[in-house]
Structure formats: C-alpha cells, structure tokens
Design a protein around this motif. Structure first.
Motif, short mmCIF file in Angstrom:
data_model
loop_
_atom_site.label_atom_id
_atom_site.label_comp_id
_atom_site.label_asym_id
_atom_site.label_seq_id
_atom_site.Cartn_x
_atom_site.Cartn_y
_atom_site.Cartn_z
N ALA A 81 11.15 18.38 12.92
CA ALA A 81 10.58 17.87 11.67
C ALA A 81 11.54 16.89 11.00
N GLY A 82 12.85 17.17 11.09
CA GLY A 82 13.83 16.27 10.49
C GLY A 82 13.83 14.90 11.14
N GLY A 83 13.71 14.86 12.48
CA GLY A 83 13.66 13.56 13.15
C GLY A 83 12.45 12.74 12.73
N LEU A 84 11.30 13.40 12.59
CA LEU A 84 10.10 12.68 12.15
C LEU A 84 10.23 12.23 10.70
N LEU A 85 10.84 13.07 9.85
CA LEU A 85 11.00 12.72 8.44
C LEU A 85 11.97 11.56 8.26
N VAL A 86 13.02 11.51 9.08
CA VAL A 86 13.95 10.38 9.00
C VAL A 86 13.23 9.07 9.29
N ALA A 87 12.40 9.07 10.33
CA ALA A 87 11.64 7.85 10.66
C ALA A 87 10.67 7.50 9.54
N LEU A 88 10.01 8.50 8.95
CA LEU A 88 9.08 8.22 7.85
C LEU A 88 9.82 7.71 6.63
N SER A 89 11.01 8.26 6.35
CA SER A 89 11.76 7.80 5.19
C SER A 89 12.21 6.35 5.36
N ILE A 90 12.58 5.97 6.58
CA ILE A 90 12.95 4.57 6.83
C ILE A 90 11.72 3.68 6.78
N ARG A 91 10.59 4.21 7.27
CA ARG A 91 9.35 3.43 7.29
C ARG A 91 8.87 3.11 5.89
N TYR A 92 8.85 4.10 5.02
CA TYR A 92 8.33 3.91 3.67
C TYR A 92 9.40 3.63 2.64
N GLY A 93 10.65 3.77 3.01
CA GLY A 93 11.74 3.43 2.11
C GLY A 93 12.71 2.50 2.81
N ASP A 94 13.95 2.88 2.89
CA ASP A 94 14.94 2.13 3.66
C ASP A 94 16.07 3.08 4.03
N SER A 95 17.01 2.57 4.80
CA SER A 95 18.07 3.42 5.33
C SER A 95 19.01 3.91 4.24
N VAL A 96 19.22 3.10 3.19
CA VAL A 96 20.11 3.52 2.12
C VAL A 96 19.49 4.69 1.36
N LEU A 97 18.18 4.62 1.08
CA LEU A 97 17.52 5.74 0.41
C LEU A 97 17.56 7.00 1.28
N LYS A 98 17.44 6.81 2.59
CA LYS A 98 17.56 7.97 3.49
C LYS A 98 18.95 8.58 3.39
N GLY A 125 0.78 -1.21 0.00
CA GLY A 125 0.00 0.00 0.00
C GLY A 125 0.82 1.28 0.00
N VAL A 126 2.15 1.19 -0.19
CA VAL A 126 3.00 2.37 -0.25
C VAL A 126 3.34 2.65 -1.70
N ALA A 127 2.81 3.71 -2.25
CA ALA A 127 3.08 4.05 -3.63
C ALA A 127 4.49 4.58 -3.76
N PRO A 128 5.16 4.31 -4.92
CA PRO A 128 6.51 4.84 -5.09
C PRO A 128 6.56 6.36 -5.01
N CYS A 129 5.48 7.03 -5.45
CA CYS A 129 5.48 8.50 -5.38
C CYS A 129 5.51 8.98 -3.94
N THR A 177 8.35 11.28 -2.40
CA THR A 177 7.95 12.54 -1.78
C THR A 177 8.56 12.71 -0.40
N VAL A 178 8.54 11.64 0.40
CA VAL A 178 9.12 11.71 1.74
C VAL A 178 10.62 11.98 1.65
N LEU A 179 11.31 11.31 0.72
CA LEU A 179 12.75 11.51 0.58
C LEU A 179 13.06 12.92 0.08
N ALA A 180 12.24 13.44 -0.85
CA ALA A 180 12.47 14.79 -1.35
C ALA A 180 12.26 15.83 -0.25
N VAL A 181 11.22 15.64 0.57
CA VAL A 181 10.98 16.58 1.67
C VAL A 181 12.11 16.49 2.70
N LEU A 182 12.61 15.27 2.95
CA LEU A 182 13.74 15.12 3.88
C LEU A 182 14.98 15.84 3.34
N CYS A 183 15.24 15.71 2.04
CA CYS A 183 16.37 16.40 1.43
C CYS A 183 16.22 17.92 1.56
#
Length: 392
Positions: free
Chosen positions: A289-306, A42-46, A50-56
């Motif tokens: 916000a960065g701490g929350l985004l890091v957790a979301l990026s790992i949740r919906y992606g992985d640590s390497v993408l983060k 249920g996690v769309a690639p977009c 989006t989470v990774l772009a916002v984290l960046c």
C-alpha cells in the motif's frame, strides 16, 4: 492582450494539446506553472492533502508495527522476503486494475497478457529507477558499517533539501524564500526529534572508514532526491500516457530482481518463507500500500510534498510508539515535533506570490502623419489576435 490570450491557450491546450492533460488514473498530468509541463487539471487540493495524510498514516503504522514485530515479539523472518512479497502484492493489484481498465477498453490491448507484455517491453525507465533504489540500499549497508547510527540519522535528513534542489534543477520549479526557510526548519526539526538516537551510547564501528561511510550516506541522500524527481518526471512528462497502476507494475517488476539479489546475498541462511507470522503478512500488505501511495502522492502532488509527509510520519510514529509501546518521548522531542508540524504548514500553505517578471516599458516616438494611417490599420487587427496566436 497578447499576454492574456497566450495564457488562455496555454491553459486550455498545453504544450502537447488537451489529450495528454486529461488522462485518467495517473496519466500525463502536470505540475505547477512554470515547471516545463502542463498543469494537471481536475485535482482538488483536498484530494492532494488526503493522499499525503494517508501516506503519512501508512508510514507511521508500518514503522510502529515493524518495531512491535522486531522489538517486542523478536520475530526472525527475513525483511527482504517481506519487501519482495509487498512487490508481488503490488503486481497482483496493478494487474487487477489494468484488467478492469481493459474491460472498459481504455487502451487498444484489451487482453491482459498482451497489455502486460507491451508494458514490460517499454519499462526501461522503471528499470533505471529500480537500479537506483538497489544502489541506495547497498550504500545504506556501506554507511552503517562505517559510521554510527546517529551520524547516519543526521546526514539522512538532508534528503529533504536534496529533493527540493533536484526538483528545482530538473523540473525547473521555483520555490519562494518562505518555502526554502520552511524546508530548512523542517530539516532542523527532524534532527532535533531524532536527538535521542544520536545522543544514546552506541557501539563504535571498529575498523570502519568514517570518510567512506560519510561519502556513502551523502551519495545515498543525493540519489534519493534524484530518484524521487526522476519518478515524478517520468509519471508527468512521458509522451506515452500510462496510468499510475501501469507505472507501478513496471517498477515492481524490476524491483523483484533487486530484492532477489539481497536475499541471495544476506539471507541465504534463511529458509524461504520461514518464521513468518500474521504481523509479517500485515507488514507486506502495508508495504504494498505504501508503494502505491507514494506513486499517487507524486501523481497528485510532487516529490517535495511526499517528503514532507514522510517527515511528518516520523513524528506521528514516535507518538504512536510512545502511546502503544511505551517508547521514549522527551520534552525536546515534543517541541521539535511541533517545529516539524509548523514547518510542514508553512511550506504547504505559503501564500507568497511568485516573483513576477518586471514589465518592459517601450516608449515609441511620435508618429508622423504619413504613418498614422498605417498605425490605425494595425490597431484594427487586434480583434483577430486569438486567431493569429492559435495559428502560430
């Protein structure tokens, strides 16, 4: 037929059934197939991008604003106070989200106090992660006292490779040769982009132990990769499904004592809350916000993408620094920035199929007439394979 039916049941039920695979808001999600735990559905690639772009973007804005505060305005507030305030803001926001979930009766403890007590009593894993982050900060101080900032910047970029290596060892992920080349290209690109830092004349570290400093930064890099994968494994494989807000609450709670120790050790001469400004408050909000985004990026992606998003933020923050604060931007930095962006694209959009397991061809001898009837009876049972495999 057996292979196809087995894949069907693994996709629908997963190793632990369908209950853990459909958790909401950061429950027991998964990873790519073959990683040892079910794939998060249920996690769309977009959404992931989006989470990774916002984290960046968050990392870039935080870096530029910090440079503006410390370099242009020359503000003298305590950085540890800013980080501690960010953790308090994270706790406040996570409590609001947990309270809203309690009103929807998403867990048995509908009262926020009882739910918070329950979460803190089961937060030993996040205590270990907070201790790892504290150890990394101590190692950074030790390294910078014994080696130059340029050497530290060069060795610190190895965390890209250590994160991928820990992901492969601890989570069982397999990366294609193209992805490994992209990670190496990314590391080299970031090193070239940081060339002005270690080419600029810096004061020599008098009385420093180079071997000790190098060992400290290498240990910190290894712990950084391990901590990222450890956090990802806790989020995605813990039998007790907790939301991403509950995990952040646990981590922020145990991070407070770490920052308190740093305040007592290095900022004892500062009065608590002195020299604060609107920029410092904005930095605290961005840090939370960065701490929350890091957790979301790992949740919906992985640590390497983060890690890729963090590397991309180095380029973006330097561009913003050049445009807004007249920071340096040389030809080498522009070319290496393009190399970093290409490496991120090569890794993210790699279409190389995973290495398939070679098929084993079994050659059976010709059946005798006495066994032909038994063979026909066994073949007729193939229509019941789904039921048989489900029972198994």
């Amino acid at each position: 037929v057996i292979k196809n039916v087995k894949f069907s049941f693994n996709f629908e039920l997963g190793p632990a059934g369908s209950a853990g695979a459909a958790a909401d808001d950061g429950g027991g999600g998964g990873s790519p197939r073959g990683a040892g735990f079910p794939k998060h559905r249920g996690v769309a690639p977009c959404l992931k991008l989006t989470v990774l772009a916002v984290l960046c973007l968050q990392n870039s804005v935080f870096t530029v604003l910090h440079r503006y505060s410390q370099g242009t305005l020359r503000e003298s507030y305590s950085s540890h106070e800013v980080l501690m305030t960010a953790e308090l803001l994270k706790i406040l926001y996570c409590l609001l989200r947990i309270r809203a979930a309690g009103r929807r009766r998403e867990y048995p403890q509908t009262i926020i106090t009882s739910r918070t007590s329950y979460l803190l009593s089961r937060s030993a894993r996040m205590m270990v992660l907070a201790a790892l982050y504290g150890a990394m900060n101590v190692l950074s101080f030790v390294a910078l006292r014994n080696v130059s900032a340029g050497c530290f910047a060069v060795l610190a970029q190895l965390k890209i490779l250590t994160t991928a290596a820990c992901s492969s060892l601890l989570l069982g992920r397999s990366y294609t040769p193209a992805q490994w080349r992209a990670l190496l290209q990314l590391t080299l690109g970031v090193l070239l982009f940081s060339a002005p830092l270690f080419e600029a004349p810096t004061a020599a570290t008098t009385g420093g132990n180079t071997l000790l400093g190098t060992a400290a930064v290498l240990t910190e890099v290894t712990l950084s990769g391990f901590a990222s994968i450890y956090f990802e494994k806790v989020i995605k494989t813990d039998p007790e499904t907790l939301s991403i807000w509950e995990r952040n609450l646990q981590l922020a709670f145990w991070s407070l004592p770490v920052y308190a120790l740093f305040l007592l050790q290095s900022d004892a001469h500062h009065a608590l809350g002195s020299h604060w400004s609107p920029v410092a408050i904005a930095l605290s909000c961005l840090g939370a916000a960065g701490g929350l985004l890091v957790a979301l990026s790992i949740r919906y992606g992985d640590s390497v993408l983060k890690t890729l998003a963090t590397a991309g933020s180095i380029v973006l923050s330097s561009l913003l620094d050049h445009c807004l604060l007249t920071g340096p931007l040389t030809f080498v930095m522009a070319v290496s920035g393009a190399v970093v962006i290409l490496a991120i694209c090569n890794y993210t959009f790699d279409a190389t199929p995973p290495t398939a397991t070679p098929a084993v061809v079994v050659v059976s001898p010709r059946l005798s007439p006495l066994h032909e009837k038994d063979f026909e009876t066994a073949a007729s049972t193939t229509t019941h394979l789904p039921t048989i495999i489900k029972d198994v």
